[in-house]
Design a protein around this motif. Structure first.
Motif, mmCIF file in Angstrom:
data_model
loop_
_atom_site.group_PDB
_atom_site.id
_atom_site.type_symbol
_atom_site.label_atom_id
_atom_site.label_comp_id
_atom_site.label_asym_id
_atom_site.label_seq_id
_atom_site.Cartn_x
_atom_site.Cartn_y
_atom_site.Cartn_z
ATOM 1 N N PRO A 9 0.833 -1.202 0.000
ATOM 2 C CA PRO A 9 0.000 0.000 0.000
ATOM 3 C C PRO A 9 0.872 1.259 0.000
ATOM 4 O O PRO A 9 2.067 1.168 0.226
ATOM 5 C CB PRO A 9 -0.795 -0.108 1.311
ATOM 6 C CG PRO A 9 -0.052 -1.071 2.156
ATOM 7 C CD PRO A 9 0.809 -1.895 1.268
ATOM 8 N N VAL A 10 0.292 2.431 -0.294
ATOM 9 C CA VAL A 10 1.120 3.626 -0.431
ATOM 10 C C VAL A 10 1.008 4.618 0.723
ATOM 11 O O VAL A 10 2.007 5.153 1.166
ATOM 12 C CB VAL A 10 0.849 4.383 -1.758
ATOM 13 C CG1 VAL A 10 2.107 4.478 -2.580
ATOM 14 C CG2 VAL A 10 -0.277 3.731 -2.540
ATOM 15 N N GLN A 11 -0.188 4.888 1.160
ATOM 16 C CA GLN A 11 -0.395 5.889 2.207
ATOM 17 C C GLN A 11 -0.695 5.199 3.535
ATOM 18 O O GLN A 11 -1.401 4.202 3.564
ATOM 19 C CB GLN A 11 -1.604 6.767 1.853
ATOM 20 C CG GLN A 11 -1.369 7.706 0.673
ATOM 21 C CD GLN A 11 -0.255 8.709 0.929
ATOM 22 O OE1 GLN A 11 -0.092 9.183 2.046
ATOM 23 N NE2 GLN A 11 0.523 9.002 -0.100
ATOM 24 N N PRO A 12 -0.189 5.781 4.637
ATOM 25 C CA PRO A 12 -0.582 5.191 5.918
ATOM 26 C C PRO A 12 -2.093 5.337 6.119
ATOM 27 O O PRO A 12 -2.664 6.346 5.714
ATOM 28 C CB PRO A 12 0.197 6.017 6.954
ATOM 29 C CG PRO A 12 0.795 7.160 6.239
ATOM 30 C CD PRO A 12 0.727 6.914 4.779
ATOM 31 N N PRO A 13 -2.733 4.326 6.696
ATOM 32 C CA PRO A 13 -4.176 4.448 6.918
ATOM 33 C C PRO A 13 -4.488 5.526 7.959
ATOM 34 O O PRO A 13 -3.588 5.992 8.666
ATOM 35 C CB PRO A 13 -4.567 3.067 7.433
ATOM 36 C CG PRO A 13 -3.311 2.451 7.928
ATOM 37 C CD PRO A 13 -2.177 3.085 7.204
ATOM 38 N N GLU A 14 -5.749 5.891 8.038
ATOM 39 C CA GLU A 14 -6.167 6.914 8.996
ATOM 40 C C GLU A 14 -5.777 6.511 10.408
ATOM 41 O O GLU A 14 -5.917 5.348 10.779
ATOM 42 C CB GLU A 14 -7.686 7.045 8.910
ATOM 43 C CG GLU A 14 -8.141 8.483 8.845
ATOM 44 C CD GLU A 14 -9.652 8.548 8.858
ATOM 45 O OE1 GLU A 14 -10.243 8.112 7.846
ATOM 46 O OE2 GLU A 14 -10.205 9.007 9.882
ATOM 47 N N ALA A 18 3.075 9.274 10.057
ATOM 48 C CA ALA A 18 3.718 9.272 8.739
ATOM 49 C C ALA A 18 4.643 8.064 8.575
ATOM 50 O O ALA A 18 4.851 7.574 7.468
ATOM 51 C CB ALA A 18 4.491 10.566 8.542
ATOM 52 N N ASP A 19 5.209 7.573 9.686
ATOM 53 C CA ASP A 19 6.080 6.387 9.598
ATOM 54 C C ASP A 19 5.273 5.086 9.772
ATOM 55 O O ASP A 19 5.830 4.039 10.021
ATOM 56 C CB ASP A 19 7.218 6.464 10.631
ATOM 57 C CG ASP A 19 6.714 6.348 12.071
ATOM 58 O OD1 ASP A 19 5.475 6.309 12.279
ATOM 59 O OD2 ASP A 19 7.556 6.291 12.985
ATOM 60 N N TRP A 20 3.990 5.201 9.652
ATOM 61 C CA TRP A 20 3.057 4.067 9.678
ATOM 62 C C TRP A 20 2.844 3.448 11.060
ATOM 63 O O TRP A 20 2.187 2.424 11.194
ATOM 64 C CB TRP A 20 3.481 2.956 8.701
ATOM 65 C CG TRP A 20 3.219 3.290 7.284
ATOM 66 C CD1 TRP A 20 3.876 4.235 6.547
ATOM 67 C CD2 TRP A 20 2.218 2.731 6.416
ATOM 68 N NE1 TRP A 20 3.355 4.295 5.279
ATOM 69 C CE2 TRP A 20 2.345 3.373 5.163
ATOM 70 C CE3 TRP A 20 1.252 1.750 6.567
ATOM 71 C CZ2 TRP A 20 1.539 3.069 4.085
ATOM 72 C CZ3 TRP A 20 0.448 1.430 5.493
ATOM 73 C CH2 TRP A 20 0.588 2.084 4.264
#
Ligand SMILES: [Fe+2]
Length: 288
Positions: A9-14, A18-20
């Motif tokens: 996946p590309v973007q961290p989820p809600e 930012a570092d997941w």
């Protein structure tokens, strides 16, 4: 058990940074979830006695992982940090490869926050807190293994620039997840995918089905692996020192070129050049 390396996946989820990473939110675990951890812990700890590399058991002990209930990552990280400078943080499931490698390179291990359901006690696809913490964290207290994990993360970041992720993922798979190690005259378990699995802890060490072959970096990285069943081949390292040395001393750029030329090997391949410790019957794979 699939692992973080297969995610894209590309973007961290809600709710994730930012570092997941996400807060573990330890108070949110229910008594039933803590009880499930205890059940899994008791079963695996009993099974591993005499089967796992001694530094794993030392890790359980010095990190006080036998304390009842799902470990609190903050408390765990404090102990681990004093020993090897590693910490454990929570993530919302699978994360992109680059994120995973960057955390390893910074001596941070990302662990699943959730725990499996009682009906998944023997198998689940996504790594949960039991697999990640019980399986992976004890060996992060071993200074040499801890250095190997960091070196792997650094190598992972470099592999992305070579487009060689698939090959490098095999190294993680056959060592960190499914590795065996020599111990005196015998073999012991150290891979997290094995030590957190009741069935595979037996199979990897005692079943006549799988091949057990001396670890060689290039050979291992040529070999495909199974995500749908127990492994058909296990690679046996001589020591964590040797594993770290092979990883640090290898120039990966020419290795990736060689690997592209040499081609992949099947999961059950045995070569004339292999250091065969035990040639498997492959009875399990044939039966299935
Ligand atoms: Fe894992």
């Amino acid at each position: 058990m699939i692992d973080a390396l297969t995610a894209s996946p590309v973007q961290p989820p809600e709710g994730a940074a930012a570092d997941w990473t996400i807060p573990q939110n330890w108070p949110s675990y229910t008594p039933a979830e803590h009880a499930l951890w205890d059940r899994l812990f008791a079963r695996q700890a009993a099974m591993l006695e005499g089967r796992v590399v001694p530094s794993f058991l030392r890790g359980l002990d010095v990190l006080r992982l036998s304390k009842p209930g799902i470990p609190d990552f903050e408390e765990l990280s404090e102990r681990l940090d004093k020993l090897t400078g590693w910490k454990v943080v929570a993530a919302p499931g699978l994360v992109p490869d680059e994120v995973f490698f960057r955390h390893l390179a910074n001596r941070t291990f990302i662990a699943g926050q959730f725990i499996r359901k009682p009906e998944q006690i023997d198998y689940l696809q996504e790594p949960d807190v039991f697999h990640d913490v019980f399986g992976h964290v004890p060996l992060l207290s071993d200074p040499v293994f801890a250095d190997y994990m960091q070196a792997y993360g650094e190598g992972g970041l470099r592999s992305l620039t070579f487009g060689a992720l698939e090959k490098l993922a095999r190294l993680y798979w056959y060592t960190v997840e499914f590795g065996l190690i020599r111990d005196g005259g015998g073999l012991k378990l150290y891979g997290a995918g094995i030590v957190s699995s009741f069935g595979e802890s037996h199979f990897a060490l005692e079943d006549p089905s799988p091949n057990r072959i001396g670890f060689d970096l290039k050979r291992t990285m040529r070999t495909r692996y199974r995500i749908d069943d127990y492994q058909q081949t296990y690679f046996v390292i001589d020591s964590f020192e040797d594993l770290l040395r092979q990883t640090l001393e290898t120039d990966f750029a020419p290795l990736y070129r060689d690997l592209a030329e040499a081609g992949d090997l099947e999961t059950d391949a045995v070569l004339d050049t292999d250091r065969i410790i035990c040639r498997g019957t492959q009875a399990r794979a044939v039966r299935r």
